[in-house]
Design an enzyme around this catalytic site. Structure first.
Site, short mmCIF file in Angstrom:
data_model
loop_
_atom_site.label_atom_id
_atom_site.label_comp_id
_atom_site.label_asym_id
_atom_site.label_seq_id
_atom_site.Cartn_x
_atom_site.Cartn_y
_atom_site.Cartn_z
N HIS A 87 41.56 40.03 30.90
CA HIS A 87 41.33 39.34 32.17
C HIS A 87 39.97 39.78 32.71
CE1 HIS A 87 45.96 39.38 32.26
NE2 HIS A 87 45.57 38.17 31.95
N GLU B 21 46.10 32.40 26.69
CA GLU B 21 46.79 33.33 25.79
C GLU B 21 46.04 33.49 24.46
OE1 GLU B 21 48.93 35.27 26.82
OE2 GLU B 21 49.38 34.24 28.70
N GLY C 55 53.84 33.10 29.64
CA GLY C 55 53.57 33.38 28.24
C GLY C 55 52.93 34.74 28.07
ZN LIG Z 1 46.59 36.97 30.67
#
Ligand SMILES: [Zn+2]
Length: 690
Positions: free
Chosen positions: A231, A222, A179
């Protein structure tokens, strides 16, 4: 370090063999890099949100309720996931963002104190952008559910992003990721309105149905990006690199880390214990957001960037039916259905299946089957027989306590007459200007396409005659399908040595071009198809392999393909299907489909028609004469001395004397052969044009 990467690449390759498994978790970094290039607002918006976030004061009291719409993009496969699976996904989100997930007990002690209740909740929309009833799930039929990318969102358009979080679920994603989503800054301004939200593999949504518990946090991750989280190792898609210790995710309480693709919860990669269990990691064992991440998400929800600050307002919760205690009516169904098979021989059975959506409570079905038996039904899954050949509409009206709606699919069912159609031999050079429509309705070909361009007659390029068929692949998406289906072909005279021949031309436009040409044969009027021929790009090329963006073949850049149809001599009729799958290459050309044409007709065929041409020799025009013993369809083919086809047509002959005028004005002087075919006989004469 080097050998480590070899292992990653190989394992990605093997993972790819399994149809719907993602080769990596998330493509958010890549898609946001792309947005940075395309969205003129992005650079400033990202900086503005960064400034806003740095001064944002968290009060820790507000609960943010976010209305959600799921766009389930499907093609009637398992990617058409159940409402239960979507409700389960909403439940997972509400556990994860409220720290109500049971697995918080596994959080390592050093991070227990900063594991955050993010006070963000998600609710399926109950009122759509037009003020109509919705259950928060749209089901949109599109082939773009396969190899999905940003184009998929055009098939299932976003709802206004200031009112809804848009989530698209698909069968597979072009890049191989599970995704991706956008940071608010990347999609600020009008550029982002059509694409803002999350695109996700349908089997990575929730923990049940087609998904599994290990996939269920993909949407949590997501939506973290959607609310501006990076991240933990920084803004890249490259976990595991030592340099990541010097990158930053702009959150103070997430320790610097190189990033993880496995659940090594004791790892200390940048001098302190890593928060491997963070949802924004690639460790597949995320169980927490940190307080710092919570504050950063709250800042995004209070910023005007990409209109996130309107989502949770009281006015918007009322507008979307997501305010407390709003129940709303049960929605009227949006009707959809599917027939299997939608084509078959006269007298065949079709099973109809209801695919209506927007409600779980359909209580009445009212089917209408013109041409079918029964002609109507009240069952959810009726079986209908189509005895009389023809092309038919189907209508379904479905209702519940609130009301009913209906849908008609026009020209949806083909009941094929097996007693008429094309006679052997077949010479199809696409010379008829009305192609795919023929002089006789039972000889019509059909074309369908999923992309912008399907099989189209092209009068400027040919192997023989003056026209051919072509698919403009570079105007289509990768994976788009162009289908060409023959009429019913009567194969009484198809010998055991029968061959189908056709000429094709193709060039790649880059090393990545991935066109596929396939040919199928059906003995049950298109209900089922058997693959008889398949070539991928490297084996299709006819120009030596050079990359050409707009390939136009010369006469020598065609090749002839031959496929044995000997196994079909026992069947009374067949149909042919040519499928071109686009792969971002140049055009694919098809010409001169020949089936059952004797190869040495000049020497073997007696002139049973009494075929003559007068005058002969001639200048420009001459006239054929022959005798038919009964009314019959006649194919006329003219070739030059090299065997190149210069003219082909069909005509309906009467019993007795028939005449047909030949005009070779545009062909050079020389020797030609006229060949006449009926279902039973053939004949040839030599013509000399002066
Ligand atoms: Zn990611």
């Amino acid at each position: 370090m080097k050998s480590f990467f070899v292992i990653i690449i190989l394992s990605s390759f093997f993972l790819n063999l399994s149809a719907q498994d993602a080769t990596r978790l998330c493509d958010t970094w890549e898609i946001n890099q792309r947005a940075m290039k395309l969205n003129p607002n992005a650079k400033k918006a990202i900086q503005d949100l960064k400034d806003f976030t740095s001064t944002y004061k968290e009060n820790g009291k507000q609960v943010y309720i976010i209305p959600v719409v799921f766009h389930v993009v499907h093609n009637y496969g398992t990617e058409n996931i159940s409402k239960e699976q979507i409700l389960d996904a909403i439940n997972v989100l509400n556990e994860d963002f409220r720290l109500r997930n049971l697995d918080t007990m596994y959080i390592v002690s050093q991070f227990k104190g900063i594991a955050a209740d993010c006070t963000i909740e998600f609710r399926l929309a109950k009122i759509d952008p037009n003020g109509n009833c919705t259950d928060g799930i749209e089901r949109i039929v599109s082939p773009l559910t396969k190899n999905a990318n940003e184009d998929t969102k055009m098939a299932a358009p976003a709802w206004p992003r200031d009112k809804y979080l848009n989530v698209w679920t698909v069968a597979s994603i072009e890049s191989g990721a599970a995704g991706y989503s956008y940071y608010p800054g990347s999609v600020d301004g009008s550029w982002g309105e059509d694409v803002d939200g999350v695109l996700l593999l349908s089997n990575y949504l929730g923990s049940i149905g087609t998904s599994q518990p290990s996939h269920k946090r993909t949407l949590t991750h997501e939506i973290g990006h959607y609310l501006n989280l990076m991240h933990p190792w920084g803004n890249s898609n490259s976990p595991g690199i030592a340099d990541n210790c010097y990158e930053d995710d702009e959150v103070t309480d997430t320790p610097n880390t190189i990033g993880h693709t496995t659940c090594s919860i004791t790892a200390e990669t940048c001098g302190s214990l890593d928060n491997v269990q963070n949802y924004m990691e690639y460790s597949y064992c995320g169980v927490m957001f940190t307080l710092g991440q919570r504050d950063r998400m709250h800042a995004a929800l209070n910023s005007t960037t990409a209109e996130r600050n309107n989502l949770w307002t009281t006015a918007n919760l009322i507008a979307t039916g997501t305010n407390d205690n709003y129940t709303g009516p049960d929605c009227i169904p949006v009707v959809d259905f599917k027939a299997i098979p939608y084509s078959g021989c006269m007298g065949y059975n079709v099973t109809f299946t209801d695919f209506s959506w927007n409600t779980d409570t359909i209580s009445s079905y009212n089917w209408s089957f013109p041409g079918g038996n029964p002609a109507s039904s009240n069952l959810a899954q009726p079986v209908v027989t189509y005895d009389t050949p023809g092309i038919y509409n189907v209508t379904l009206q479905a209702g519940n306590a609130t009301g009913s709606a209906s849908m008609t699919k026009t020209a949806y069912i083909s009941s094929i007459d097996t007693t008429t159609g094309l006679n052997i031999p077949i010479i199809e050079g696409f010379e008829n200007v009305t192609f795919p429509l023929a002089s006789f309705a039972d000889e019509n070909w059909t074309t369908t396409k999923t992309g912008n361009y399907g099989w189209q007659r092209l009068a400027t390029v040919s192997y023989s005659g003056t026209a051919c068929l072509s698919v403009r692949n570079n105007g289509n998406n990768i994976g788009d399908e162009s289908v060409l289906i023959s009429p019913n072909i009567l194969t009484d005279t198809l010998g055991v040595n029968a061959m189908i021949k056709f000429n094709l031309a193709y060039a790649k436009s880059s090393a990545e071009s991935s066109e596929i040409l396939r040919m199928f044969v059906s003995v049950d009027c298109g209900a089922t198809w058997k693959l008889r021929y398949s070539r991928t790009a490297a084996n299709l090329v006819t120009n030596g392999g050079a990359y050409v963006s707009n390939f136009i073949p010369t006469q020598s850049q065609w090749k002839e393909e031959t496929v044995s149809l000997s196994t079909y001599s026992a069947y009374p009729h067949i149909m042919l299907k040519f499928l071109c799958v686009s792969g971002d290459g140049s055009r694919l050309y098809l010409d001169n489909i020949n089936l059952g044409v004797p190869t040495n007709i000049e020497s073997t065929v007696s002139n049973q028609f009494g075929l003559t041409a007068y005058p002969n020799p001639f200048e420009k025009t001459t006239q054929l004469e022959w005798i038919s013993s009964e009314p019959e369809k006649i194919a006329i083919l003219i070739t030059d001395v090299t065997g190149k086809q210069v003219f082909a047509t069909k005509t309906e002959a009467v019993e007795g004397l028939n005449r047909f005028a030949i005009d070779l004005t545009t062909s050079p002087k020389g020797i030609y052969f006229v060949k006449l075919y009926s279902n039973k006989e053939s004949a040839t004469v030599k013509l000399i044009q002066l």
